[in-house]
Every structure is written in structure tokens, then in C-alpha cells.
Design a protein around this motif. Structure first.
Motif, mmCIF file in Angstrom:
data_model
loop_
_atom_site.group_PDB
_atom_site.id
_atom_site.type_symbol
_atom_site.label_atom_id
_atom_site.label_comp_id
_atom_site.label_asym_id
_atom_site.label_seq_id
_atom_site.Cartn_x
_atom_site.Cartn_y
_atom_site.Cartn_z
ATOM 1 N N LYS A 184 21.878 21.463 26.558
ATOM 2 C CA LYS A 184 22.107 22.775 27.010
ATOM 3 C C LYS A 184 21.619 23.395 28.248
ATOM 4 O O LYS A 184 21.941 24.031 29.104
ATOM 5 C CB LYS A 184 22.213 23.999 25.708
ATOM 6 N N LEU A 205 26.524 17.317 19.259
ATOM 7 C CA LEU A 205 27.055 18.617 18.588
ATOM 8 C C LEU A 205 27.857 17.989 17.249
ATOM 9 O O LEU A 205 27.887 18.645 15.901
ATOM 10 C CB LEU A 205 28.025 19.292 19.513
ATOM 11 N N LYS A 210 28.853 20.834 14.519
ATOM 12 C CA LYS A 210 29.375 22.157 15.410
ATOM 13 C C LYS A 210 30.571 21.566 16.094
ATOM 14 O O LYS A 210 30.488 21.433 17.321
ATOM 15 C CB LYS A 210 28.237 22.341 16.432
ATOM 16 N N ASP A 213 31.958 24.123 18.936
ATOM 17 C CA ASP A 213 31.383 24.044 20.220
ATOM 18 C C ASP A 213 31.625 22.844 20.973
ATOM 19 O O ASP A 213 31.831 22.925 22.198
ATOM 20 C CB ASP A 213 29.735 23.921 19.919
ATOM 21 N N GLU A 216 34.908 23.389 22.788
ATOM 22 C CA GLU A 216 34.696 24.128 24.015
ATOM 23 C C GLU A 216 34.210 23.223 25.053
ATOM 24 O O GLU A 216 34.961 23.513 26.199
ATOM 25 C CB GLU A 216 33.828 25.311 23.616
#
Length: 1010
Positions: A184, A205, A210, A213, A216
């Protein structure tokens, strides 16, 4: 190789290039001469020393090579003025690695990076840690490189190292958070520039659940890194499904299907999302590269009736639209999808079996000629009740008159009907006469359709080749049901006939391999296995077809080659896996990094690999059991059995993998430990092929643990037998007692594996010797019990706990018991075997094991005793109360040697009678069961069709290649081959027995000197 180099340690390239050229062309003497001249010019050059070490290692002078390497290493450490470059270190690493001293190469790189931290040296150090599978140090080194130059690839190296800690080590959620944080931060400052980097980020992820995320990222700017739209949609659909948004996931998978209507896996994901079934995503967590989990599940839907009807109708309408829109007649997915929809409705009691049967019929009309048809519809057929299966088959058989007018398609549909009968278990329920008629029909159909293959290349498949495999399966079933050996020989003839036309049909070869193994012609089975040309990973998945038979055969040379080749492949793969992993790092293929490491760890836990690692040294011990000095040399090379003892201790906690391809095994032996033909006909409706992991796991652990004890027990037994006859054992009494104590502990472990305590096991042995009911306990563990008795006898020689002299007080009772048990069981086997050469001789492997294991170990003990009792020229002190005195030795061992010699002579007599039978008698045994003698039933009907096919063939219609191939097939030659194959096995066993008899004759001469 030299062209890559400029200066190394101050040496010009022109001086180095000839050395590398000589090494690359394997002119090692020239290379050594040149490197010696180089050292005269540059005596303090670590690189020159590294080149010399490499040359010596290639010449096989490993000790000298290691010494030179250590000198170069010392020079690097002691002289600060010496230039430390990657070329010098990588050359040293190459040699250290080949000498199995990778830790020394790592220490060199660690020292160099500590003094001169630069990116090349740090990459070399990272490579060392990759070879050591030291994931934590990989991560630390990669982070240092990333901080040093800020390149994205080094960050991803660190992240991959973190993932490996999670997948293969003890890493957990915190490490994944660290990896996510690193990525990140890098994305915020630099972004990502590689598609593989994008995939790594998503996987990090996804491992943390996740999914939002990850979605996205895939739908954002970074998603543009994935150039193939379908790949992006697959990931998006998977993430949506795993996040629980099944409606959106179904829309994504529907979009994929619209562009790729033949994507069956995508349809299953689409339907799973409509049914809100998460099972396809749960199965992804199970790593099994050999046996991937089945995608299709039989889970009952949790949806309400109304919602289920709505969703299933949507799927049905969509697939019908795909059918209508598709112009390519080869696309199967939309039609398979309709069957799956009907299956789901049937399972959830929303549809009828008739609808599913109708979909099956439609699929047959369209694709019934394809070889894959049966595997396509297997799961749908299994959803039907037995009555509905029979109804479906009957309907299809009635439609057989309306088969395609295209000959190849009509043949394919006919084959499919036979295969469906096999699939449904119908063959096991039919009367013998119908089975025979079916088999005749298959053979006749094959012969009549040979003309369709006239113009095919010699390596192309013959049209209808599956017919002979199915005919063989039916003939073997007829043999099982009737025990008439004619059917069995006929099955062999059928396959040999097919292979005379096409030598490359692996299915025929595997069937023949198992048929010859069952017949006792293991040498022929091994020849067919070799013709499969098994290489690479197939050695792990295919070797199971032959290895169990070879382990209990007298073909020691062939077994040695088989084990050597298999272990070499595995060991080479383990060494080369690190090279592949580092190559994947350098090429930035990070998914392969994970795959290579996981696959290597998977193979290291292979049950077959562990078994072969134990069987290879046991074979050495068997081969050298006639010479105690050579046997002791083998034991010394095996470190007296200690490493195998450690394996035996660890096997209980190891997680084993079973990588055999069981789907390729014949129906009568679906797993390694099962052979239906050895028992009565069971009338089974189908032959289970499932991987019975739990049962096999427990059984194989016991086998490996048991066998791993043998080298150490043999070593201790030789030592113990030796000390039992040395009346001066008081000199080193503690060592003597330690041997006895350790042997007792191993005996306790051995009996525990057999399911008894040591005391109980002793009672069983005594009971069997006295003719009590305990004999049934031996059962399939006969060899293990007799091995135990051999080692129990040795322990009793020195143990005060088990003193039971016979009536004359001359020798321990256990010695007499051991001799009598060996005589009883060996002669029982010899006298029970059939005289005919075409008989199965299922007890021959047992006889081979009896002679090459307990009998051989007992002969080692006798050799040790005789050697210790020979006069040494020194006066001996009086022996202890529970030892054999040398004055009793002639009585103790002479009778035993005489008895064992008699046993061998009995075996050899039986073997010579079989081997020396006339060829005409042997051929008559094999071919006479195929003679019909005017009868219209029984074996020989298929055989006659093959003979008639050859006699009536039209060379113009069949073509030159097939015509010449048919002429080469001769039933007499096949029968002669069977005779030769079985006689080879007997001859090899005879040679083993002769060598042991020669040993006992030598022992008799030595005993006479006492």
C-alpha cells in the motif's frame, strides 16, 4: 559462459575464457592444466581457486575440491584487499552446492554483504536463502535491497517471501498485514507497473478476506495492468462470490459465458452463484496438484422454493439462448449445462428423473460419438436410481439402429453404449453367456472397422481401439467369475494383438502390465512398464503400477534400476526446484514462486518417496546378506541404520501425500492393496476408485515405520550375535548390555506396530510353534512375524529375561522355534503351488520374501556366530550363564545350517522342475485353454475372431502398415513370451537360492574347524 565475464578478482577475461570453454566441453584435464597455470600467475586469487575447485569437482575429486574451496573461502575472509565480486562467490556457491555444503556458500555471501553491501552480492545472498528455503531471511534481504535501490521487484520478492511463510511456515495474519502495508505504501508513492505485482496485491488481500479492497483494485486504475479482459472478469467474479455478492458475481460469469460459451467451469461458477453455493470457492483452499478437487458438488440448495425456481429458470433460459445463438456444433457446454440444471432440479426434488434422462438422450444424439462422452455424463448418470439407469440404457440400446450414417461416428456411438454399460455396472450383473456375446461383439466390431484406419499415421490412434480394452475387461471378469484360465490368457492375446497394430497405446500396456503381474510374469510386466517411457513427474504418478510387484520379486537388478531412477528424479527435482524458484523471482513470475515451493514441499511428503527411500537400502541389505563383511560395509554406509530409525520416529507426525494416478489402474485392482481376482467373485455393481486416504495413510505409516526399523535391528543383531559367543565380553560389558537393551526397545516398538506387547508377541510365537490357534494371527503379516522371531532369537542369546534351553540344554528354545517356523511356512508355500506354468502362483512373492528377508537375516546371524567362534589364538574366559559356549556351537548351529540347506534344496528342486519343463508342454498349458473343440461357449471365441481376422484380411482395404502389423502377431510367440517371462523370474529366484546354499556349504566347512 566465459563470454559473460570481464575481470574477476583482477584476472583478465582472456585468461579465464579458455578454462570455462574447457569445462563446458568436459575437457577437465585441459581445464585443470590451465587453471594450474593461472594459479601460478595469481596464487592469491579466490576466483582462480574457485575455478580449480569447480574443475576438481567435475572430475569427481570431491575431497580435493572441498579443500580448495575452503582455502578460497579462508582467503576471502583473511585478506581485506581481495576483491569480493559476485562471479567469485557464485562459482564457489556452485561447487559448495554440488558438494552438499550450501551453508558454506551462504556464509561467504553473508560475509561479503556485511563488508561490501551492493545489489549484486545481495541478490546472490537472496539466492542462497532461496536454496535453503529460509523464507524469513529471504524477506529481510529483499527489504534491504528494496531500501537500497527502491525497485518494485525487490519489494515483491519480500512480499512473496512473506506469503511463503504463511503457506509453508508458521506465519499468520500479522505477516499478511505487513505485506499489505508494504504494498500500500509503495502504491501510494510509486504505483504498480507489472501485472504480476497486481496479482500479488490481490492475493494478499484475498488471503485476509478483504474482498472489497481487492475489488476496488481490480476495478480501479491498477486493474488496467491486466490486459486480458476475461482474466480480469474471472477474478472479479471470484471476489464478488467470496464476498457474498452472488447476484453481481453471476452477472460477471454470465458476461464471460456470452463471449466464451464453451467454458464449462465458468458455467459451474455461474450456476453456483445463482444457487448461492460457496463450495467452489471453499475447495480452492485445498492444495493438491495431483488430484485437484472436483468442482461439481451434490449440495442441496438452501434457497426457498420460489427463489430456487426463479434462479434455475433464469439459468435454463440463458443456456437455451446460448444453444440457439451458437453455430459451432463442437461446443458442448450449453448442452452439458442443461443436464446440470436438470440434475440440480432432480436433487432438490424440483424436477423429474425423466427430464434428466431426456437431456442425456439429446446429448447422446449430438455428442455420443465422442470418446469423452462417458466421462462427460458420468456425474449425471450417477444421479439416477438403478431402475432409471437400466431404463436409460435400454432406451439408448433401442436407438442403436438409428446411429449415424458416418462410419466413424457410428463406431463411436457403439463404443459409447458399451462404455455406458461399464459405467452403470451392468457388466457385473449379466449372465456369462451375455458377457461372452458382448465380448465377441466388441472384438468383431474392432476387426471389421480396421479399414477406417487405413490412411492413418503409424502413431495415430486406431479407430475403435477402446473396444479391445473393454473386451479385455470383460474377459478378466469372466476369469474372475469362472476361474477358467483360458479367459485370462485370451485377455492377454487381445491386448498383444492390439499392440501389434499400434505400439503406442498406453492403456493396453498398463492392462498388460497388471495381467502379467497377476500371472507371475513380472519380468514381462516390467518390460511393458519400461515401454511406457515414464519420465519427470509421471515417475511419481505412474510408478505405482509396477513398484509393489517388483518389491516382492527376485528381479533385484531391475528393482535397483527402478528405485534408482525414481529416487534420482525426486532428488534432482528437490535440488533443481530452488533454481526454478529463483528463476521465477528474476523473471518476476511471482505466482510460479509460490507454486514451485508448494509443489516441492508436496513431493517431499510423498508416501511413495518415503517408501522407496527405505526400500532402496533394504534391497542393498538383501543383495549382500550372503557375505557378512559386505553387509557390514552396507550398514556402515547407512550409518548403522540410525537415519532410518529417526524416520521411523518421525513418520507418525509427518503429513503424507498420495500422488498415484489411481484412475489409470484396471478395475480389478483399483488401489495398490486391492486385487479382486485374488478372492471369490463378489458381484460388485461397480469398482470403487476413490482415494481411500485415511485407510491408506494409516496402513502405509505402519509399513514405513516397520521397515525403517530393520536396518538398525540387523546391525544390532549382528553385533549381539557376535558378542554372545565371545566369552571375554566382560571387557566391554557396558557396550554389550547397551546393544541388548536397544534391541529389546526396538523389538517392543516392532511388536507394537503389529498390535501386541513384547510379552504377548513372544506368547504368540511360542503358541504357533506348539501348533496352537495363534497361527491365524500371522496372516498377512507372516513376513513381519518371522522377522520378529529372527531378532527375538538374537536378543534371547544375550538376554537373561528369556532363557529357555531345549531338552539337552544346548541351545535356546527360540533358535529351535525359528528354524521350525521357517521350515514350516516355506515348505507349505512350496508344496501348495500349482505345477502348471500358466497358473497364477500367488504365493511365489511370499516365498521370495521368506527367503530374502527372515531367512536371509537368520543366515546373517549364523555367519556372525561362526565368525566370532572361530579360534583367535587367545585364551577365553568362561562365558556367562545365558550365553552359548563355544563347545556347544557345533550343536547349536550345525543342525540349523543343515535344516536351512534342506529347505533351500527343496525350493530349488521345485524351481528346476518348473524351469526344465519342455517348451511344448509349457506352450500346451497356455494355448490349450483357448481351443474351443467345437463348443460355442467358454474361452477362445474372441481369440478365434482375431485369428480369422488375420487369415481373411484384405491388404488393399487395410493398407500396408496394418496388414504387415497383423502378420507379425503370433499366438505361439505370445505364449512363448509368457513362458520366457515366468521362467526368468524363476531363474532369478533360483540363482538367489543357489548363492545361499553355497553360503551354507562354506559355513559347514568353517563349523567343522571348531
Amino acid at each position: 559462459m566465459a563470454s559473460k565475464f570481464g575481470f574477476a578478482g583482477g584476472i583478465p577475461e582472456r585468461r579465464v575464457r579458455p578454462i570455462w570453454d574447457a569445462i563446458d566441453s568436459r575437457q577437465f584435464k585441459t581445464a585443470l592444466k590451465l587453471v594450474t597455470q593461472l594459479l601460478a600467475k595469481f596464487p592469491n586469487s579466490p576466483y582462480a581457486l574457485a575455478l580449480k575447485a569447480l574443475t576438481l569437482e567435475r572430475m569427481g575429486k570431491t575431497d580435493e575440491a572441498l579443500s580448495v574451496c575452503l582455502s578460497a573461502k579462508q582467503l576471502l575472509y583473511s585478506n581485506d584487499s581481495v576483491l569480493m565480486d559476485d562471479l567469485t562467490l557464485s562459482t564457489l556457491q556452485m561447487v559448495f552446492q554440488r558438494l552438499d555444503h550450501l551453508d558454506l556458500a551462504t556464509s561467504c555471501y553473508e560475509y561479503a554483504c556485511g563488508k561490501f553491501p551492493n545489489i549484486e552480492l545481495m541478490m546472490g545472498l537472496f539466492n542462497c536463502y532461496v536454496r535453503e528455503y529460509s523464507f524469513v531471511k529471504q524477506q529481510q534481504t529483499a527489504i534491504k535491497m528494496y531500501k537500497l535501490v527502491g525497485e518494485e521487484r525487490f519489494l515483491l520478492w519480500a512480499v512473496c517471501s512473506i506469503q511463503l511463510q504463511v503457506f509453508c511456515g508458521n506465519g499468520g495474519e500479522k505477516l499478511l498485514l505487513l505485506a499489505e502495508g508494504l504494498l500500500k505504501k509503495h502504491v501510494a508513492s510509486h504505483g504498480l507497473h507489472e501485472p504480476e505485482a497486481h496479482m500479488v496485491y490481490i492475493s494478499i488481500l484475498e488471503q485476509q478476506a478483504k474482498y472489497g479492497d481487492a475489488l476496488e483494485i481490480i476495478t480501479g486504475k491498477l486493474g488496467s495492468l491486466l490486459m486480458i479482459e476475461v482474466d480480469k472478469l474471472r477474478i472479479q467474479g471470484r471476489l464478488l462470490a467470496r464476498s457474498g455478492d452472488y447476484a453481481a458475481a453471476a452477472d460477471v460469469f454470465q458476461k464471460i459465458l456470452e463471449s466464451r460459451p464453451d467454458d464449462w467451469e465458468c458455467f459451474l461458477h455461474y450456476l453456483g452463484c445463482l444457487m448461492e453455493d460457496d463450495s467452489p470457492w471453499c475447495s480452492e483452499a485445498v492444495y493438491d496438484p495431483i488430484h485437484p478437487p472436483r468442482v461439481v458438488n451434490c449440495k442441496i440448495s438452501d434457497l426457498t422454493d420460489e427463489l430456487f425456481d426463479t434462479r434455475i429458470s433464469k439459468a435454463s433460459a440463458f443456456m437455451q439462448k446460448l444453444q440457439a445463438d451458437t453455430t459451432d456444433n463442437s461446443i458442448r457446454c450449453p448442452y452439458l449445462a442443461i443436464m446440470e440444471i436438470e440434475r440440480q432440479k432432480h436433487l432438490n426434488e424440483k424436477g423429474t428423473a425423466d427430464k434428466l434422462m431426456e437431456a442425456l438422450m439429446q446429448y447422446f444424439y449430438r455428442f455420443g460419438h465422442l470418446a469423452c462422452f462417458t466421462s462427460d455424463v458420468k456425474m449425471f448418470v450417477e444421479a439416477l436410481s438403478p431402475d432409471k439407469k437400466a431404463e436409460l440404457l435400454e432406451t439408448l440400446m433401442k436407438c442403436s439402429d438409428a446411429l449415424s450414417t458416418v462410419p466413424t461416428k457410428a463406431l463411436g456411438q457403439s463404443i459409447t453404449l458399451f462404455k455406458l454399460q461399464e459405467l452403470m455396472g451392468n457388466m457385473f450383473k449379466r449372465p456369462l453367456s451375455e458377457l461372452e456375446a458382448s465380448c465377441v461383439q466388441m472384438a468383431d466390431m474392432y476387426c471389421k472397422n480396421l479399414t477406417l484406419s487405413k490412411g492413418l499415421d503409424a502413431q495415430e490412434s486406431v479407430h475403435g481401439e477402446e473396444l479391445l480394452s473393454m473386451a479385455c475387461n470383460v474377459l478378466v471378469q469372466l476369469f474372475w467369475r469362472t476361474k477358467h484360465v483360458g479367459y485370462f490368457v485370451e485377455a492377454i492375446m487381445v491386448l498383444e494383438f492390439g499392440l501389434s497394430i499400434r505400439r503406442y497405446i498406453w492403456q493396453y500396456k498398463i492392462l498388460l502390465l497388471h495381467l502379467y503381474s497377476h500371472l507371475g510374469a513380472v519380468s514381462l510386466a516390467y518390460e511393458w512398464y519400461k515401454s511406457l517411457d515414464v519420465k519427470n513427474i509421471l515417475m511419481e504418478t505412474v510408478t505405482h503400477h509396477i513398484l509393489p510387484q517388483m518389491l516382492v520379486s527376485p528381479l533385484w537388478v531391475e528393482l535397483h534400476n527402478l528405485l534408482k531412477d525414481y529416487l534420482k528424479f525426486m532428488d534432482d527435482h528437490f535440488r533443481e526446484s530452488a533454481d526454478l524458484t529463483f528463476l521465477a523471482y528474476r523473471h518476476r513470475n511471482y505466482s510460479k514462486v509460490i507454486e514451485f515451493v508448494q509443489f516441492k514441499e508436496w513431493l517431499q511428503r510423498s508416501s511413495q518417496y518415503l517408501l522407496a527411500s527405505v526400500e532402496a537400502p533394504l534391497l542393498q541389505l538383501k543383495q549382500n546378506a550372503n557375505n557378512i563383511e559386505e553387509e557390514e560395509g552396507v550398514l556402515e554406509s547407512l550409518k548403522c541404520g540410525i537415519p532410518f530409525l529417526e524416520l521411523s520416529n518421525e513418520i507418525g507426525s509427518k503429513s503424507l501425500t498420495f500422488n498415484e494416478d489411481l484412475q489409470s489402474r484396471p478395475w480389478w485392482t483399483p488401489t495398490l492393496g486391492k486385487n479382486y481376482l485374488l478372492g471369490p467373485f463378489e458381484g460388485i455393481s461397480y469398482c470403487p476408485r476413490e482415494n481411500l486416504t485415511k485407510e491408506r495413510d494409516a496402513s502405509l505409516r505402519r509399513v514405513i515405520e516397520k521397515k525403517s526399523l530393520l536396518p538398525r535391528m540387523i546391525y544390532l543383531s549382528i553385533q549381539s550375535a557376535s558378542t554372545s559367543l565371545k566369552e571375554h565380553v566382560e571387557v566391554n560389558g557396558s557396550h554389550h548390555l547397551n546393544i541388548s537393551l536397544e534391541l529389546k526397545l526396538l523389538l517392543e516398538r516392532y511388536t507394537q506396530i503389529l498390535g501386541f506387547s513384547l510379552t504377548e508377541a513372544i506368547e504368540v510365537v511360542m503358541g504357533v510353534a506348539n501348533g496352537e490357534k495363534y497361527a491365524v494371527v500371522f496372516g498377512p503379516d507372516l513376513i513381519d512375524w518371522l522377522n520378529f522371531t529372527v531378532f527375538l532369537n538374537v536378543w534371547s542369546l544375550n538376554s537373561p529375561e528369556l532363557v529357555q534351553p531345549d531338552g539337552n540344554g544346548c541351545r535356546p528354545c527360540t533358535w529351535s522355534i525359528l528354524d521350525s517356523l521357517l521350515e514350516k511356512y516355506i515348505l507349505e508355500v512350496v508344496r501348495s503351488m500349482d505345477t502348471q506354468l500358466c497358473a497364477h502362483w500367488s504365493d511365489l512373492p511370499v516365498l521370495v520374501q521368506l527367503v530374502t528377508e527372515p531367512f536371509a537375516w537368520h543366515s546373517l546371524i549364523i555367519q556372525s556366530c561362526v565368525r566370532s567362534a572361530l579360534p583367535s589364538g587367545k585364551k577365553k574366559k568362561k562365558s556367562g550363564p545365558y550365553e552359548l559356549s563355544s563347545s556347544n556351537l557345533p550343536h547349536t548351529i550345525r543342525d540349523s545350517v543343515q535344516l536351512l540347506s534342506g529347505i533351500l534344496e527343496e525350493i530349488m528342486k521345485w524351481l528346476r522342475e518348473r524351469i526344465n519343463r519342455s517348451e511344448d508342454e509349457n506352450l500346451e498349458d497356455i494355448l490349450s485353454p483357448l481351443q474351443r473343440n467345437g463348443q460355442n461357449e467358454g474361452p477362445g471365441q474372441v481369440y478365434q475372431i482375431l485369428v480369422d481376422c488375420i487369415s481373411s484380411m484384405n491388404e488393399i482395404e487395410l493398407g500396408n502398415h496394418i496388414s504387415q502389423s497383423l502378420k507379425s502377431w503370433s499366438p505361439s510367440d505370445v505364449a512363448r513370451k509368457i513362458v520366457t517371462g515366468k521362467c526368468k523370474v524363476l531363474t532369478e529366484f533360483l540363482m538367489i537360492c543357489e548363492s545361499k546354499l553355497k553360503l551354507f556349504q562354506t559355513l559347514k566347512q568353517k563349523i567343522a574347524q571348531l
